[in-house]
Design an enzyme around this catalytic site. Structure first.
Site, PDB file in Angstrom:
ATOM      1  N   ASP A   1       0.857  -1.195   0.000  1.00 31.28           N
ATOM      2  CA  ASP A   1       0.000   0.000   0.000  1.00 31.28           C
ATOM      3  C   ASP A   1       0.889   1.240   0.000  1.00 31.28           C
ATOM      4  OD1 ASP A   1      -2.208   1.483   2.561  1.00 31.28           O
ATOM      5  OD2 ASP A   1      -1.419   2.218   0.629  1.00 31.28           O
TER       6      ASP A   1
ATOM      7  N   GLU B   1      31.194  12.658   0.512  1.00 31.07           N
ATOM      8  CA  GLU B   1      31.839  12.606   1.833  1.00 31.07           C
ATOM      9  C   GLU B   1      30.774  12.955   2.870  1.00 31.07           C
ATOM     10  OE1 GLU B   1      34.827  15.690   0.062  1.00 31.07           O
ATOM     11  OE2 GLU B   1      35.601  14.975   2.002  1.00 31.07           O
TER      12      GLU B   1
ATOM     13  N   GLU C   1      29.403  13.509   6.465  1.00 32.05           N
ATOM     14  CA  GLU C   1      29.825  13.757   7.850  1.00 32.05           C
ATOM     15  C   GLU C   1      28.640  13.500   8.781  1.00 32.05           C
ATOM     16  OE1 GLU C   1      33.101  17.295   6.953  1.00 32.05           O
ATOM     17  OE2 GLU C   1      30.967  17.830   7.154  1.00 32.05           O
TER      18      GLU C   1
ATOM     19  N   GLU D   1      36.185  14.596  12.565  1.00 29.73           N
ATOM     20  CA  GLU D   1      36.034  15.851  11.818  1.00 29.73           C
ATOM     21  C   GLU D   1      36.304  17.046  12.726  1.00 29.73           C
ATOM     22  OE1 GLU D   1      36.051  16.159   7.834  1.00 29.73           O
ATOM     23  OE2 GLU D   1      35.727  17.729   9.332  1.00 29.73           O
TER      24      GLU D   1
ATOM     25  N   GLU E   1      33.756  11.387   9.922  1.00 30.88           N
ATOM     26  CA  GLU E   1      33.567  11.165   8.484  1.00 30.88           C
ATOM     27  C   GLU E   1      34.189   9.829   8.121  1.00 30.88           C
ATOM     28  OE1 GLU E   1      35.529  13.027   4.464  1.00 30.88           O
ATOM     29  OE2 GLU E   1      34.471  14.468   5.754  1.00 30.88           O
TER      30      GLU E   1
ATOM     31  N   HIS F   1      30.029  16.756   0.771  1.00 29.84           N
ATOM     32  CA  HIS F   1      30.681  17.188  -0.469  1.00 29.84           C
ATOM     33  C   HIS F   1      30.485  16.065  -1.484  1.00 29.84           C
ATOM     34  CE1 HIS F   1      33.722  19.585   2.198  1.00 29.84           C
ATOM     35  NE2 HIS F   1      32.502  20.082   2.232  1.00 29.84           N
TER      36      HIS F   1
ATOM     37  N   ARG G   1      39.105  26.194  -0.434  1.00 32.03           N
ATOM     38  CA  ARG G   1      37.953  25.433   0.092  1.00 32.03           C
ATOM     39  C   ARG G   1      36.831  26.363   0.563  1.00 32.03           C
ATOM     40  NH1 ARG G   1      39.307  19.755   1.533  1.00 32.03           N
ATOM     41  NH2 ARG G   1      41.372  19.361   0.689  1.00 32.03           N
TER      42      ARG G   1
ATOM     43  N   GLU H   1      34.254  18.823  -7.188  1.00 22.51           N
ATOM     44  CA  GLU H   1      33.652  18.664  -5.862  1.00 22.51           C
ATOM     45  C   GLU H   1      32.620  19.774  -5.635  1.00 22.51           C
ATOM     46  OE1 GLU H   1      35.147  18.147  -1.243  1.00 22.51           O
ATOM     47  OE2 GLU H   1      35.962  19.813  -2.416  1.00 22.51           O
TER      48      GLU H   1
ATOM     49  N   ARG I   1      30.295  21.428  -2.935  1.00 23.86           N
ATOM     50  CA  ARG I   1      30.481  21.375  -1.484  1.00 23.86           C
ATOM     51  C   ARG I   1      29.274  21.780  -0.651  1.00 23.86           C
ATOM     52  NH1 ARG I   1      35.705  21.359   0.135  1.00 23.86           N
ATOM     53  NH2 ARG I   1      35.370  22.866   1.821  1.00 23.86           N
TER      54      ARG I   1
HETATM   55  N1  ADP Z   1      37.038  10.314 -10.727  1.00 26.86           N
HETATM   56  C1  ADP Z   1      36.329  10.436  -9.608  1.00 26.86           C
HETATM   57  N2  ADP Z   1      34.995  10.690  -9.701  1.00 26.86           N
HETATM   58  C2  ADP Z   1      34.232  10.833  -8.597  1.00 26.86           C
HETATM   59  N3  ADP Z   1      34.721  10.735  -7.333  1.00 26.86           N
HETATM   60  C3  ADP Z   1      36.044  10.473  -7.210  1.00 26.86           C
HETATM   61  C4  ADP Z   1      36.919  10.315  -8.319  1.00 26.86           C
HETATM   62  N4  ADP Z   1      38.173  10.084  -7.841  1.00 26.86           N
HETATM   63  C5  ADP Z   1      38.081  10.077  -6.482  1.00 26.86           C
HETATM   64  N5  ADP Z   1      36.805  10.304  -6.108  1.00 26.86           N
HETATM   65  C6  ADP Z   1      36.237  10.360  -4.766  1.00 26.86           C
HETATM   66  O1  ADP Z   1      36.384  11.654  -4.238  1.00 26.86           O
HETATM   67  C7  ADP Z   1      36.317  11.575  -2.816  1.00 26.86           C
HETATM   68  C8  ADP Z   1      37.507  12.360  -2.272  1.00 26.86           C
HETATM   69  O2  ADP Z   1      37.332  12.473  -0.942  1.00 26.86           O
HETATM   70  P1  ADP Z   1      38.406  13.199  -0.055  1.00 26.86           P
HETATM   71  O3  ADP Z   1      39.760  12.676  -0.363  1.00 26.86           O
HETATM   72  O4  ADP Z   1      37.906  13.138   1.341  1.00 26.86           O
HETATM   73  O5  ADP Z   1      38.312  14.658  -0.601  1.00 26.86           O
HETATM   74  P2  ADP Z   1      38.642  16.014   0.049  1.00 26.86           P
HETATM   75  O6  ADP Z   1      39.956  16.383  -0.530  1.00 26.86           O
HETATM   76  O7  ADP Z   1      37.542  16.883  -0.387  1.00 26.86           O
HETATM   77  O8  ADP Z   1      38.661  15.876   1.558  1.00 26.86           O
HETATM   78  C9  ADP Z   1      36.375  10.089  -2.442  1.00 26.86           C
HETATM   79  O9  ADP Z   1      35.087   9.615  -2.172  1.00 26.86           O
HETATM   80  C10 ADP Z   1      36.913   9.464  -3.748  1.00 26.86           C
HETATM   81  O10 ADP Z   1      36.511   8.114  -3.908  1.00 26.86           O
HETATM   82 MG    MG Z   2      35.782  17.466   0.627  1.00 25.13          MG
END
Ligand code: ADP
Ligand code: MG
Length: 444
Positions: free
Chosen positions: A55, A133, A135, A186, A193, A242, A313, A333, A335
């Site tokens: 349902d 990512e 958190e 974090e 995280e 992010h 950032r 990224e 954010r």
């Molecule tokens: N080509 C890609 N496409 C999408 N995500 C990716 C790629 N290469 C890496 N990542 C992901 O990006 C994220 C990076 O996270 P992180 O190292 O914590 O980044 P930050 O530098 O923002 O703290 C991870 O989840 C990683 O698997």
């Molecule tokens: Mg990040």
């Protein structure tokens, strides 16, 4: 040990091998709240062929009472044992697709919304990869924000009381086929995280749901409460999500271009331009709660200003620095989203915004490598840097007129989502808050 199954026959073999008696069918409502019902393995053959009726009228944003018959069709590729439910007889789970009684996909199913948006990509032969990512906070219980530790970024030992919790969470995620890259404390006290390895968007949306369910389950097992509430503590960083994104054609990262000064292809730049241009109108989905906007304020690493950069950032979009030989890590990224977003809808609207940039060949503005928070309003105006919506009602107003959002979500989800957010805002708006009492009662 996690499963990597493909077909229903694989599922039946795993059920025999692990003596599974019940299968939980997992899906979400339009706000991303996890929903589940349990079926006996004896019902599975029928469930795979015709689906299991249920349902739908009691599921938020699903059907009205007069059209409530829904069908859940389990996806065998998502079969996993549920580690904390393995007793004498095992329990497993599968995500499902929601169908109408005539077998057609149900417009109100968030998983179907994402599939529809991904299908638009397939025409180009692209795959959308996502690395979010998420958190979160641990608190003593769900009645208040009593913290477990006073730790900070990457803190260790006693300052990180939750390292056992994180360890058990990672082991459980691992057992359910979710690849974890690393984990850490974090910035805020009791905030953590756990980073997942990126995957294609549909798999990652399912994994985000598994992640949130497992983090909460393991916290409960330890007698604590885990929350993805965007801003539970005034004056401390909030919890973000992010979202790293990239587009591949086969094994080639289509966002990378070795000859470009940013190592970004034309499509990579246009994708970023699409995210920047449509950020205001998709914010209602990426930051869907009243509380989400208590995080999107200057001074806490959360983005407020619509611009991009590489190292910086403080911007909304960041392109992590290129490392030679790491072409496949070229990504964008975004954010601002928070972990309380519906991942199926969040990834759908991000892709729609990025694709609009590519399809309409948007120009990419100049990157802002300065700290945007510490610029004056005049300086930001001169650079054409605008802000994200500052409250849910602002975000609703921008979203409700968005053609891009209506197309990405489909009329059913768009209408129901907007209606639900208007009600939420009204309830909040009419509430007389503690802050008002404290600040106005003594004065007025
Ligand atoms: N080509 C890609 N496409 C999408 N995500 C990716 C790629 N290469 C890496 N990542 C992901 O990006 C994220 C990076 O996270 P992180 O190292 O914590 O980044 P930050 O530098 O923002 O703290 C991870 O989840 C990683 O698997
Ligand atoms: Mg990040």
């Amino acid at each position: 040990m996690s499963q990597h199954l493909k077909t229903k026959d694989d599922v039946f073999a795993a059920i025999d091998k692990h003596n599974v008696r019940f299968v939980r069918i997992w899906f979400t409502d339009i706000l991303g709240v996890p929903k589940s019902f349990s079926i006996n393995t004896s019902e599975l053959e029928g469930a795979f062929d015709e689906g299991m009726g249920f349902d739908g009228s009691s599921i938020k944003g699903f059907a009205r009472i007069d059209e409530s018959d829904m069908v859940a069709k389990p996806d065998p590729t998502t079969f996993q044992l549920i580690p904390w439910r393995q007793q004498e007889k095992g329990v497993a789970r599968m995500f499902c697709d929601i169908l109408q009684p005539d077998g057609k996909p149900y417009e109100g199913d968030p998983r179907y919304v994402l599939k529809k948006n991904l299908a638009r990509l397939n025409e180009k032969g692209y795959t959308f990869y996502v690395g979010p990512e998420l958190e979160f906070f641990y608190f003593k219980n769900d009645q208040g924000t009593e913290i477990l530790d006073k730790g900070g970024y990457f803190d260790l030992t006693t300052l990180d009381a939750a390292s056992d919790l994180r360890r058990d969470t990672i082991l459980t995620l691992d057992a359910m086929g979710v690849d974890v890259e690393y984990s850490h404390h974090e910035v805020a006290p009791s905030q953590h995280e756990i980073d997942l390895r990126y995957k294609d968007a549909l798999t990652m949306a399912d994994q985000c749901m598994t992640y949130k369910i497992v983090v909460k389950e393991v916290a409960t097992q330890h007698g604590y409460h885990a929350t993805f509430m965007p801003k539970p503590i005034y004056g401390q960083n909030g919890s973000g999500m992010h979202v790293h994104q990239s587009l591949f054609k086969g094994s080639k990262n289509m966002m990378f271009d070795a000859s470009d000064s940013y190592h970004l292809s034309e499509e990579g730049k246009q994708y970023i331009a699409g995210l920047l241009k449509h950020a205001p109108e998709i914010t209602a989905v990426c930051n869907q709660w009243v509380n989400s906007y208590k995080r999107l304020v200057p001074g806490y690493e959360a983005p407020v200003y619509i611009c991009w950069a590489r190292r910086n950032r403080s911007t909304l979009v960041r392109v992590p620095m290129y490392k030679p030989g790491k072409e496949n890590a070229t990504r964008v990224e975004f954010r601002s989203p928070d972990p309380a977003a519906n991942p199926y809808l969040c990834f759908s609207v991000l892709l729609a915004a990025g694709l609009a940039g590519i399809n309409n060949k948007y120009d990419l503005p100049t990157p802002i490598e300065k700290d945007v928070y510490h610029m004056s309003d005049a300086e930001r105006d001169k650079l054409g840097i605008y802000s994200l919506p500052g409250s849910l009602v602002e975000a609703i107003h921008l979203a409700e007129n968005s053609k891009l959002l209506r197309e990405a979500l489909g009329d059913h989800v768009f209408e129901n989502f907007m209606a639900s957010k208007r009600i939420e805002w009204d309830n909040y708006r009419m509430n007389v808050s503690e802050w008002e009492i404290k600040n106005y009662l003594p004065l007025l």
